[in-house]
Design a protein around this motif. Structure first.
Motif, short mmCIF file in Angstrom:
data_model
loop_
_atom_site.label_atom_id
_atom_site.label_comp_id
_atom_site.label_asym_id
_atom_site.label_seq_id
_atom_site.Cartn_x
_atom_site.Cartn_y
_atom_site.Cartn_z
N LEU A 3 0.86 -1.18 0.00
CA LEU A 3 0.00 0.00 0.00
C LEU A 3 0.90 1.23 0.00
O LEU A 3 2.07 1.16 0.35
N TYR A 4 0.33 2.34 -0.43
CA TYR A 4 1.13 3.57 -0.51
C TYR A 4 0.38 4.70 0.19
O TYR A 4 -0.85 4.67 0.33
N THR A 5 1.14 5.68 0.65
CA THR A 5 0.54 6.86 1.24
C THR A 5 0.48 7.96 0.18
O THR A 5 1.42 8.13 -0.59
N ALA A 6 -0.64 8.65 0.16
CA ALA A 6 -0.78 9.81 -0.73
C ALA A 6 -1.83 10.71 -0.11
O ALA A 6 -2.95 10.27 0.18
N GLU A 45 -1.24 -1.59 -10.70
CA GLU A 45 -0.66 -2.93 -10.78
C GLU A 45 0.10 -3.31 -9.50
O GLU A 45 -0.04 -4.42 -8.99
N GLU A 46 0.91 -2.38 -9.00
CA GLU A 46 1.67 -2.66 -7.79
C GLU A 46 0.83 -2.53 -6.53
O GLU A 46 1.01 -3.29 -5.57
N SER A 47 -0.06 -1.58 -6.53
CA SER A 47 -0.93 -1.38 -5.38
C SER A 47 -2.16 -0.59 -5.79
O SER A 47 -2.06 0.37 -6.56
N ALA A 48 -3.31 -0.98 -5.26
CA ALA A 48 -4.56 -0.24 -5.50
C ALA A 48 -5.09 0.32 -4.18
O ALA A 48 -6.27 0.63 -4.06
N ALA A 49 -4.19 0.45 -3.18
CA ALA A 49 -4.59 0.89 -1.84
C ALA A 49 -3.87 2.17 -1.45
O ALA A 49 -2.65 2.17 -1.27
#
Length: 226
Positions: A36-39, A60-64
């Motif tokens: 997951l990534y922060t944005a 593709e790498e993360s949808a979170a």
């Protein structure tokens, strides 16, 4: 006596299929596995308004997308230590969320407090996305237990540690609550409606306030619970 069933607990990938999301009901408890990534506003302004290309292959790498500020440090050798992740209020990012869905393909928005039913219907539903909310306050360390490792950080120099885009590998991270489903239903909105229906009874017999702030109202239906 009325018996209420316990909320369902689900392990969910951070690249979920539509079928995965369709099985979720508002109030379900979710634990996340994957990247997951922060944005938040810094990233949104950079990408949505500044038209900067994304540093990751999304979705593709993360949808979170997690609305949070990690408690983390970057060591001189470049290694990242992250102990906790504290969610921030998502309503502040509503102005960017529609375009963010378009450029990121996000399916999970995670944060605190939810967004409005308008945002769910207008932006989440057309993009097949749902909202996951954190459980109460002070859960940063609890969620931190689900951090397997902090993989990378992007735009640290430009945005600073709090606003930078962090990439985190999660394992059984949670608990999160399903606040909105694929139809745009809201857990908070549903429960607030139930509470509001009893407000007149709660305030029955009380006298109106003698002193009021400018613009204050005695209409109990306008009281906000959240």
């Amino acid at each position: 006596m009325e018996h209420t069933s316990k909320p369902k607990q689900v392990r969910l990938s951070t690249t979920p299929t539509r079928e995965d999301l369709a099985k979720l009901k508002i109030g379900d408890i979710v634990y996340l596995d994957g990247l997951l990534y922060t944005a938040r506003e810094g990233v949104y302004m950079r990408v949505v308004e500044g038209k900067q290309p994304l540093p990751l292959r999304l979705p593709e790498e993360s949808a979170a997308n997690f609305h949070c500020s990690p408690a983390a440090t970057v060591e001189p050798d470049g290694t990242i230590k992250m102990g906790a992740v504290t969610a921030t209020a998502s309503f502040r990012f509503a102005k960017w969320i529609g375009e963010w869905f378009r450029v990121s393909g996000a399916k999970l928005i995670i944060g605190k407090g939810g967004m409005s039913s308008h945002d769910y219907k207008e932006h989440f539903v057309p993009n097949g996305a749902i909202y996951l909310t954190t459980v109460g306050y002070g859960t940063g360390a609890l969620l931190g237990r689900g951090i397997k490792r902090a993989c990378d950080i992007y735009w640290r120099k430009e945005l600073g540690l709090a606003q930078a885009m962090w990439l985190i590998e999660a394992e059984n991270m949670g608990p999160f609550i399903v606040e909105s489903d694929l139809d745009g239903n809201s857990l908070f909105e549903r429960e607030n409606t139930k509470i509001s229906a009893n407000l007149e009874r709660v305030y029955a017999g009380t006298k109106p306030a003698v002193l009021k702030r400018f613009g204050e109202t005695d209409d109990r239906s306008e009281e906000l619970i959240g």
